[in-house]
Design an enzyme around this catalytic site. Structure first.
Site, short mmCIF file in Angstrom:
data_model
loop_
_atom_site.label_atom_id
_atom_site.label_comp_id
_atom_site.label_asym_id
_atom_site.label_seq_id
_atom_site.Cartn_x
_atom_site.Cartn_y
_atom_site.Cartn_z
N VAL A 28 0.84 -1.20 0.00
CA VAL A 28 0.00 0.00 0.00
C VAL A 28 0.88 1.25 0.00
O VAL A 28 0.58 2.23 -0.69
CB VAL A 28 -0.96 0.00 1.21
CG1 VAL A 28 -1.74 1.31 1.28
CG2 VAL A 28 -1.93 -1.18 1.12
N ARG A 53 14.98 -1.71 9.08
CA ARG A 53 15.67 -2.54 8.08
C ARG A 53 15.45 -2.04 6.65
O ARG A 53 16.18 -2.41 5.73
CB ARG A 53 15.27 -4.01 8.21
CG ARG A 53 13.86 -4.34 7.81
CD ARG A 53 13.59 -5.84 7.78
NE ARG A 53 12.24 -6.08 7.29
CZ ARG A 53 11.14 -5.94 8.04
NH1 ARG A 53 11.23 -5.61 9.31
NH2 ARG A 53 9.94 -6.14 7.51
N CYS A 142 -10.51 -2.68 2.80
CA CYS A 142 -10.56 -2.63 1.34
C CYS A 142 -11.90 -3.12 0.77
O CYS A 142 -12.43 -2.54 -0.17
CB CYS A 142 -9.40 -3.42 0.76
SG CYS A 142 -9.07 -4.98 1.59
N HIS A 256 -9.90 -6.92 -5.77
CA HIS A 256 -10.95 -7.66 -5.07
C HIS A 256 -12.21 -7.69 -5.93
O HIS A 256 -12.50 -6.73 -6.65
CB HIS A 256 -11.32 -6.96 -3.75
CG HIS A 256 -10.34 -7.17 -2.64
ND1 HIS A 256 -9.23 -7.97 -2.73
CD2 HIS A 256 -10.33 -6.67 -1.37
CE1 HIS A 256 -8.57 -7.94 -1.58
NE2 HIS A 256 -9.22 -7.16 -0.74
#
Lengths: 348, 348
Positions: A28, A53, A142, A256
Site C-alpha cells: 500500500v 531494516r 478494502c 478484489h
C-alpha cells in the site's frame, strides 16, 4: 489550458503540504507514493518512513529520488499530513505522536476505524464526516471501501435493507509478501516442486480459502467479515442495515471482487440501478451480456474506478425488491492508497 | 473379510457389465475410467470411445491397456451401460442409438437433464428417481450436484425455502483444454510473456470472471446459473424452492467451491445443521474455526466427498432462519464422473 497547465492550476489552489508516508515500502505504501505522484497532490516534501531494516532504500519520485527513513518518535516534525499503512499496532503507537507534532493522520489500519470519534471515510460517500477538523481520519477496510462505492449510489435513491456478500479477495490485501508468495508458490506448482507457505496459512497456488483472520467463536464470522459489515454501516451512516459477508481469498494479485445480493425497501429495476451507478463518481458500469463482459480483476487492476456489472433482479425474491450484482475494484487503489490520498485531498 | 475379499464379494453380487465411455479422452472421460477402475465396478469389458482424431490412443486400465475407438453408430453393440461425457450434441445424436442397441445411458451433458421423462440423479439425494427402469439417466451440472449434497441433509429435516449462492468454479468444468490453458497462461504471466486465450474468452492467469455461458437477455442470469437453479429444484424434488446463483470462474484446476446462504422455514441451529451434515453419506464437515481450517479446493481435489464448513447463523436474517456455509467438491468426481458411476452402480 493544456493538461500540464491544469495540473499546475490545481496545485496552486492549495498550499503545498509536507507529507509523511508510514509503511512506505509495503504494497500500500508504494501505491500511496504513486498516487501522490500522479495526482499532483500539492507537495512541499515527501518523507517515506518504514522499519529500520528498510531505511536507506531509494524510491524514485517525480523525477527525483526519496530516501526511506526509519520510523521514530521524531519522524513527524514539520509534517502536515501523515498517511499510515503499517498495521494497527504501529498506528496506535505513532498516530498520537504525529498528531502531537501537528500533523493530520489518514490511517489505513483498523486501529481507529470503529472509534466513534474517528471519521471513517470514503469521500464519494461521506465526505461530510470530515467536517469539524478531525486530526485522525480512518481509511476503511478494502472490501468495505469497494462495496460502499457500489451500494451508496443505490442507497441514496432506494434505501438498502440487507446485503449478502461473497468476496473474491486478492493477495495484496495481505501485503506485498503475500503477492510474492502467490507468484512463488504458483511457479513452484507449475515446476512440480514443493512449496511451504510462510505468509499465508494455506497453499495459495490454484487454491482458494476462507480469509485468514480469527473466527469469532460466538457467531462464526471471521475478523475480515466483521470489519466489512461494521464499516459499511458506519461509512453509509446506516446502523440498521443488515449484512452478511463471506470473505474468501482467491489467487488473484491485486483486485478484489464480490457478488452482492442487495435488498431494498421497494422494488428497484435493474436498468434504473445501472443508471444510478453510471452517474456515480468513481464507478464504471461494465455490464455487457452480449459480449459476456463483466467486472474482472484483470481490468480493475491499476484502475481508480470501481467496476459494477451483472446487475439483475434476484430471482429468489418474489417481491422483486432484491438485485444481484458483481463488483470489482483495485484493492491497493480504491481499497487502500487511492482512497487515503482522496481523503487527504478532501482535507486540503 | 479383507478389503480385497470384500471387493470380490461386491463384484460377485452383480453380473459383470459391458461398459462404454463416450468422450473417454476428455477431462471427465479420464475420471470415468479411473472411477470404474478403482471402485471395482463389475466389468465384463470397457470400450473407450472418442472422436476419430483420438482413435488408437492407449489408456492403461487395471493392469492392461484399452484402445480408444472412434465413436460411430455401431459403437454400442453389446454394450450394457454407456457413460456419455462428450457434450450435449453428441448425447442427442448417439444416446438414442445406444438405447436402441440395448444399453442404459448415463449422460453427463445437459441434453436431457430438464426433460420431464428423464431422471436427474444424485444417488445420495434421489436414488428413488431410478425406479421404473429408465433407459437414459441424466447426470447433473457439477455445481448442482455438489450443492445438493450440502442442501439435502438439511432440507430433509428443515425445509429449505431459499438459497443464494456465489460460486468459485474450477477450470475443469470447461474441460481438459481449459485446465491446460490455465496452467499455460499462468506460466506465461510468470515469465512476463504474452498469452492469447483460445479456450476461454478472458485471461485466466490470476484472474476471475463471470461464467462464460450465454446470458439470458430477459433475466440477466447466465446459462450455468439457470442450469444450477433448475437442476437443484429437480434433483431435490422442490419445485417451489427459490434460488439465485452467481457463477464465477476462478483460477483453480479441478474443485468447485460455493458460498451458500440457506433460508429454512424455521430457525435452525448451526450445531444441529453440522450434525445433520456429518451424518450424511458423501459429506465431510470441515469446520475448525480455531485452526482456520475450512473447505478448500486443494483438499477437495481427488476426494469423493463434498466438504462443508463455515456453518453459521446468517447475521442479516433477524428471524434466525438462515444459515451461511461454504462448500467444496471435486468438479470431476462428485461434480461429474463419480456421480455418473454411482448412478450406474445404483442401477446394478
Amino acid at each position: 489550458m493544456s493538461p500540464a497547465q491544469s495540473a499546475l492550476a490545481a496545485r496552486a489552489k492549495a498550499a503545498p503540504r509536507h507529507v509523511a508516508v508510514v509503511g512506505a515500502t509495503g504494497a500500500v505504501g508504494r501505491e500511496l507514493l504513486a498516487c501522490l505522484e500522479r495526482r499532483d497532490f500539492p507537495l512541499a516534501s515527501v518523507r517515506p518512513l518504514a522499519s529500520p531494516r528498510s531505511a536507506g532504500q531509494k524510491i524514485a519520485f517525480r523525477g527525483g529520488e526519496l530516501t526511506v527513513e526509519a520510523l521514530g518518535p521524531d519522524s513527524f516534525q514539520g509534517v502536515d499530513v501523515a498517511l499510515f499503512s503499517a498495521g494497527a499496532s504501529i498506528s496506535r503507537q505513532y498516530a498520537p505522536l504525529a498528531v502531537a507534532a501537528g500533523a493530520v493522520v489518514v490511517d489505513n489500519s483498523s486501529a481507529f476505524r470503529m472509534d466513534p470519534d474517528t471519521p471513517l471515510v470514503v469521500p464519494e460517500v461521506n465526505a461530510r464526516a470530515l467536517a469539524g477538523d478531525p486530526r485522525v481520519i480512518a481509511n476503511p477496510n478494502c472490501v468495505a471501501a469497494i462495496a460502499v462505492m457500489a451500494l451508496q449510489p443505490l442507497h441514496a435513491r432506494a434505501p438498502v435493507r440487507r446485503v449478502i456478500g461473497a468476496t473474491y479477495q486478492a493477495a495484496s490485501g495481505a501485503g506485498a509478501a503475500a503477492m510474492a508468495e502467490l507468484e512463488a508458490s504458483t511457479a513452484a506448482y507449475l515446476a512440480g516442486e514443493a512449496f511451504e507457505p510462510k505468509v499465508l496459512p494455506h497453499p495459495y497456488a490454484f487454491n482458494i480459502f476462507s480469509h485468514n483472520t480469527t473466527v469469532d467463536p460466538d457467531n462464526g464470522y471471521n475478523g475480515e467479515e466483521t470489519k466489512v459489515m461494521d464499516e459499511v454501516r458506519k461509512i453509509m451512516g446506516a446502523p440498521d442495515m443488515r449484512l452478511s459477508f463471506t470473505c474468501i481469498r482467491v489467487p488473484v494479485l491485486r483486485a478484489h471482487a464480490m457478488a452482492l445480493t442487495v435488498e431494498f425497501d421497494r422494488p428497484v429495476d435493474p436498468d434504473e440501478a445501472r443508471e444510478w451507478l453510471a452517474g456515480a463518481p468513481g464507478v464504471v458500469v461494465v455490464d455487457d451480456p452480449a459480449a459476456n463482459h463483466f467486472p474482472m480483476p484483470v481490468e480493475a487492476s491499476g484502475q481508480d474506478d470501481v467496476l459494477v456489472g451483472r446487475v439483475r433482479r434476484d430471482l429468489s425474491d418474489p417481491e422483486g425488491r432484491t438485485l444481484a450484482m458483481f463488483v470489482c475494484g483495485d484493492q491497493l487503489l480504491k481499497g487502500a492508497a487511492l482512497n487515503a490520498v482522496q481523503i487527504a485531498e478532501a482535507l486540503l
